[in-house]
Design a protein around this motif. Structure first.
Motif, PDB file in Angstrom:
ATOM      1  N   ALA A 238       0.851  -1.190   0.000  1.00  0.00           N
ATOM      2  CA  ALA A 238       0.000   0.000   0.000  1.00  0.00           C
ATOM      3  C   ALA A 238       0.884   1.236   0.000  1.00  0.00           C
ATOM      4  N   THR A 239       0.634   2.140  -0.944  1.00  0.00           N
ATOM      5  CA  THR A 239       1.459   3.325  -1.131  1.00  0.00           C
ATOM      6  C   THR A 239       0.567   4.544  -1.271  1.00  0.00           C
ATOM      7  N   ALA A 240       1.036   5.680  -0.758  1.00  0.00           N
ATOM      8  CA  ALA A 240       0.309   6.932  -0.937  1.00  0.00           C
ATOM      9  C   ALA A 240       0.332   7.330  -2.414  1.00  0.00           C
ATOM     10  N   ALA A 241      -0.741   7.955  -2.888  1.00  0.00           N
ATOM     11  CA  ALA A 241      -0.864   8.291  -4.310  1.00  0.00           C
ATOM     12  C   ALA A 241       0.288   9.147  -4.807  1.00  0.00           C
ATOM     13  N   GLU A 242       0.728  10.113  -3.999  1.00  0.00           N
ATOM     14  CA  GLU A 242       1.783  11.027  -4.438  1.00  0.00           C
ATOM     15  C   GLU A 242       3.146  10.356  -4.549  1.00  0.00           C
ATOM     16  N   ALA A 243       3.276   9.152  -4.012  1.00  0.00           N
ATOM     17  CA  ALA A 243       4.564   8.453  -4.045  1.00  0.00           C
ATOM     18  C   ALA A 243       4.643   7.423  -5.169  1.00  0.00           C
ATOM     19  N   THR A 244       3.585   7.313  -5.983  1.00  0.00           N
ATOM     20  CA  THR A 244       3.580   6.326  -7.055  1.00  0.00           C
ATOM     21  C   THR A 244       3.857   6.991  -8.399  1.00  0.00           C
ATOM     22  N   ALA A 245       4.344   6.183  -9.343  1.00  0.00           N
ATOM     23  CA  ALA A 245       4.663   6.698 -10.672  1.00  0.00           C
ATOM     24  C   ALA A 245       3.416   7.085 -11.453  1.00  0.00           C
ATOM     25  N   ASP A 246       2.310   6.384 -11.191  1.00  0.00           N
ATOM     26  CA  ASP A 246       1.087   6.658 -11.946  1.00  0.00           C
ATOM     27  C   ASP A 246       0.079   7.502 -11.176  1.00  0.00           C
ATOM     28  N   GLY A 247       0.441   7.925  -9.967  1.00  0.00           N
ATOM     29  CA  GLY A 247      -0.451   8.763  -9.179  1.00  0.00           C
ATOM     30  C   GLY A 247      -1.638   8.030  -8.589  1.00  0.00           C
ATOM     31  N   GLN A 248      -1.601   6.686  -8.650  1.00  0.00           N
ATOM     32  CA  GLN A 248      -2.689   5.870  -8.108  1.00  0.00           C
ATOM     33  C   GLN A 248      -2.207   5.152  -6.853  1.00  0.00           C
ATOM     34  N   GLY A 249      -2.693   5.575  -5.702  1.00  0.00           N
ATOM     35  CA  GLY A 249      -2.283   4.945  -4.453  1.00  0.00           C
ATOM     36  C   GLY A 249      -3.113   3.726  -4.125  1.00  0.00           C
ATOM     37  N   GLY A 250      -3.028   3.291  -2.865  1.00  0.00           N
ATOM     38  CA  GLY A 250      -3.798   2.135  -2.419  1.00  0.00           C
ATOM     39  C   GLY A 250      -3.009   0.845  -2.497  1.00  0.00           C
ATOM     40  N   TRP A 251      -3.736  -0.270  -2.374  1.00  0.00           N
ATOM     41  CA  TRP A 251      -3.120  -1.594  -2.325  1.00  0.00           C
ATOM     42  C   TRP A 251      -2.934  -2.191  -3.716  1.00  0.00           C
ATOM     43  N   ARG A 252      -1.780  -2.849  -3.907  1.00  0.00           N
ATOM     44  CA  ARG A 252      -1.519  -3.609  -5.127  1.00  0.00           C
ATOM     45  C   ARG A 252      -1.024  -4.990  -4.716  1.00  0.00           C
ATOM     46  N   GLN A 253      -1.117  -5.938  -5.633  1.00  0.00           N
ATOM     47  CA  GLN A 253      -0.802  -7.323  -5.282  1.00  0.00           C
ATOM     48  C   GLN A 253       0.036  -7.997  -6.352  1.00  0.00           C
ATOM     49  N   ARG A 254       0.714  -9.068  -5.933  1.00  0.00           N
ATOM     50  CA  ARG A 254       1.370  -9.974  -6.876  1.00  0.00           C
ATOM     51  C   ARG A 254       1.520 -11.335  -6.202  1.00  0.00           C
ATOM     52  N   SER A 255       1.146 -12.384  -6.910  1.00  0.00           N
ATOM     53  CA  SER A 255       1.264 -13.739  -6.371  1.00  0.00           C
ATOM     54  C   SER A 255       2.701 -14.224  -6.504  1.00  0.00           C
ATOM     55  N   LEU A 256       3.237 -14.750  -5.400  1.00  0.00           N
ATOM     56  CA  LEU A 256       4.600 -15.272  -5.392  1.00  0.00           C
ATOM     57  C   LEU A 256       4.639 -16.779  -5.620  1.00  0.00           C
ATOM     58  N   GLY A 257       3.497 -17.440  -5.465  1.00  0.00           N
ATOM     59  CA  GLY A 257       3.432 -18.874  -5.689  1.00  0.00           C
ATOM     60  C   GLY A 257       4.189 -19.703  -4.674  1.00  0.00           C
ATOM     61  N   VAL A 258       4.236 -19.238  -3.420  1.00  0.00           N
ATOM     62  CA  VAL A 258       4.924 -19.993  -2.370  1.00  0.00           C
ATOM     63  C   VAL A 258       3.900 -20.472  -1.345  1.00  0.00           C
ATOM     64  N   PRO A 259       4.104 -21.679  -0.781  1.00  0.00           N
ATOM     65  CA  PRO A 259       3.126 -22.255   0.150  1.00  0.00           C
ATOM     66  C   PRO A 259       3.469 -21.969   1.617  1.00  0.00           C
ATOM     67  N   ASP A 260       2.489 -22.166   2.472  1.00  0.00           N
ATOM     68  CA  ASP A 260       2.719 -22.160   3.921  1.00  0.00           C
ATOM     69  C   ASP A 260       3.456 -20.902   4.390  1.00  0.00           C
ATOM     70  N   VAL A 261       2.944 -19.747   4.000  1.00  0.00           N
ATOM     71  CA  VAL A 261       3.596 -18.481   4.350  1.00  0.00           C
ATOM     72  C   VAL A 261       3.359 -18.154   5.818  1.00  0.00           C
TER      73      VAL A 261
END
Length: 267
Positions: A238-261
């Motif tokens: 989660a990043t503030a809008a003013e700190a992002t390259a596209d000016g869109q803040g909030g939560w972003r995701q990416r799957s790492l594909g690892v089990p039992d985290v």
């Protein structure tokens, strides 16, 4: 376009805007390093294959509790320290602490025992979370509660609810009911992972986080941004809008594909 090409593109896009942060995700597969900055999630790779039980980071250092030893990150990768099997690691103002097999110890080039506490689940600053309650560090005085999954500052996540410690009275006050898996606080930001979602303390109220993933969050940590990891290996930032390259803040995701985290940390 391959995942690596996408990661490189993201890296070029955000590299000039904000310094890159390396997050470390602990799982049954091992320790996965994730590159992230400015709300973007770039390359990730398995840094160490092991059965990781906990991970902690502070002041440029990273430590991992495994079923064989406590590992610390060096220029040559993760190296064993000779603690033996561990269930929890953490940092306070004096450095690295670890617990396992009923033993709590501090590392200063070698392990020095502090005392004994059974079934330790988490260490954060001057608090330790265990099956039999919260304990103060380094005295190991028991502060109360039972079946504690995590601690952060004055907060404790338990099977029955989220509690805050009132220092003057020495009592715990329930601030959220229900099963809680994790809690995080850096003195300004506070998040709690419950069975029904992730919550943030904002203006004195617990507000649900609008996550792009529906999986259960098992850990949260802080750096330039707020980072979270789910039990199935989805990395969230989660990043503030003013700190992002596209000016869109909030939560972003990416799957790492690892089990039992089990956790996530940044140095």
């Amino acid at each position: 376009m391959s995942d690596d090409d996408i990661a490189l593109s993201e890296k070029r896009m955000y590299g000039a805007k904000r310094p890159e942060t390396h997050a470390y995700v602990a799982s049954g597969l091992g320790v996965t390093r994730v590159e992230t900055a400015g709300g973007q999630i770039g390359r990730f790779s398995l840094s160490e294959r092991c059965n990781a039980r906990d991970v902690a980071g502070a002041s440029g250092e990273v430590a991992v509790a495994t079923d064989e030893d406590v590992l610390v990150l060096t220029d040559d990768g993760f190296v064993p320290t000779g603690f033996g099997p561990a269930t929890a690691v953490g940092y306070d103002g004096d450095g690295l602490l670890a617990a396992g097999d009923g033993r709590v110890a501090r590392y200063n080039g070698e392990w020095v025992d502090i005392g004994a506490v059974a079934d330790v689940r988490a260490i954060d600053g001057d608090r330790l979370a265990a099956a039999e309650g919260v304990y103060a560090l380094p005295s190991l005085d028991r502060l109360g509660l039972v079946d504690v999954a995590d601690v952060a500052g004055d907060y404790a996540a338990t099977e029955s609810g989220l509690y805050r410690y009132e220092g003057e009275s020495g009592e715990w006050t329930e601030v959220r009911s229900g099963h809680h898996l994790a809690v995080a606080s850096d003195g300004e930001r506070v998040h709690a992972a419950a069975a029904d979602g992730l919550y943030e303390l904002a203006n004195g109220a617990w507000e649900p986080c609008s996550l792009p993933a529906t999986e259960r969050v098992v850990d949260v940590t802080y750096g330039d941004d707020t980072y979270a990891i789910t039990e199935n290996g989805t990395f969230l930032v989660a990043t503030a809008a003013e700190a992002t390259a596209d000016g869109q803040g909030g939560w972003r995701q990416r799957s790492l594909g690892v089990p039992d985290v089990v956790g996530v940390a940044v140095a």
